[in-house]
Design a protein around this motif. Sequence first.
Motif, PDB file in Angstrom:
ATOM      1  N   LEU A 244       3.008  -0.591   7.876  1.00 40.80           N
ATOM      2  CA  LEU A 244       1.769  -0.516   8.640  1.00 40.80           C
ATOM      3  C   LEU A 244       0.721  -1.448   8.028  1.00 40.80           C
ATOM      4  CD1 LEU A 244       1.515   3.354   9.173  1.00 40.80           C
ATOM      5  CD2 LEU A 244       2.170   1.631  10.867  1.00 40.80           C
ATOM      6  N   VAL A 245       0.027  -2.163   8.886  1.00 43.49           N
ATOM      7  CA  VAL A 245      -0.995  -3.121   8.429  1.00 43.49           C
ATOM      8  C   VAL A 245      -2.275  -2.358   8.088  1.00 43.49           C
ATOM      9  CG1 VAL A 245      -2.375  -5.137   9.023  1.00 43.49           C
ATOM     10  CG2 VAL A 245      -0.021  -4.952   9.844  1.00 43.49           C
ATOM     11  N   GLU A 246      -2.728  -2.479   6.847  1.00 48.00           N
ATOM     12  CA  GLU A 246      -3.965  -1.829   6.428  1.00 48.00           C
ATOM     13  C   GLU A 246      -5.131  -2.807   6.340  1.00 48.00           C
ATOM     14  OE1 GLU A 246      -3.250   0.403   2.815  1.00 48.00           O
ATOM     15  OE2 GLU A 246      -2.838   2.166   4.072  1.00 48.00           O
ATOM     16  N   LYS A 247      -4.878  -3.982   5.826  1.00 43.92           N
ATOM     17  CA  LYS A 247      -5.938  -4.979   5.684  1.00 43.92           C
ATOM     18  C   LYS A 247      -5.334  -6.368   5.743  1.00 43.92           C
ATOM     19  CE  LYS A 247      -9.359  -4.316   2.801  1.00 43.92           C
ATOM     20  NZ  LYS A 247     -10.130  -4.180   1.537  1.00 43.92           N
ATOM     21  N   VAL A 248      -6.116  -7.303   6.256  1.00 44.25           N
ATOM     22  CA  VAL A 248      -5.729  -8.714   6.263  1.00 44.25           C
ATOM     23  C   VAL A 248      -6.790  -9.493   5.494  1.00 44.25           C
ATOM     24  CG1 VAL A 248      -5.346 -10.767   7.674  1.00 44.25           C
ATOM     25  CG2 VAL A 248      -4.438  -8.568   8.428  1.00 44.25           C
TER      26      VAL A 248
END
Length: 273
Positions: A244-248
């Motif tokens: 899961l993407v939390e931060k970019v």
Amino acid sequence: MRDGEATAMPTARRAPPPPPPWELLHLVAPFLDAASLAAAYCVSTSWNAAFGADYLWARLCVQHYPAALGLLRLRHLTDTDDQRQCSFSSLSHRRLFALFRSASTGCRALPAPRLALADVAFAVDISAAGGESILSFAVAADKTAQVKNAAGLFLFGVDLSDRNAAIGPGEWRVRWTAVRTSIREAPAAVLMMDAKVPAARAAGAIGFGGRGEAGVSARLPVPGCGGGRLEAEVVVELAGEEKLVEKVRLGVMCECRYVSADEGLRYLQHFLL
């Protein structure tokens, strides 16, 4: 005159002190630094001759810019049509010192960028190898949170934990575009990155604790004045087996270090202004 009134006696003006003897100027001159010597040079005609003596400035050239003396023996063609030649041999040591002094002080500070973070937005697309979209977002550059301990750098973090987007297995692709959004001018854009993240890199992203990150960097397009060593970097912070993407994180690097915000803006203005 009335009784009791004192008569005012005129005060005699002191004569200005005589100028120092001519011989004294030559005795003092060798002990002056460059700034004092230059100031004394501008006082009068006699001081100009005393403090502009070539041997004084030659000594300063030897102390501060010894390589500059090689120019006095350098000849080059200035007009190939009639083969006229000129040389630096006619250049005084005072002018030579001033030339190198101005060069050393004139390049210390770059001008502030004409582009501001408030005028820039970032658009990012993350897609699977087959082309289907995984995550897309656009954010104003001045609204992104600068990464902790990176104040003043062209490095930004976008919190996407509420999107519930998952990278999943396999290869994926990152496309980052910088856009000028100023209402005063027409929009403009520059592609910062369009790169693939290999499946092997993404597969090894999750480490101990169920968290990790996977990133990719790409050489930035070269503006007319150079800058080919700059690279755009996108790092995606992931969590869990589904990734899961939390931060970019978005940044610009030069030789493995993040550049300052001003450096990044100076680069962008070549394309956005």
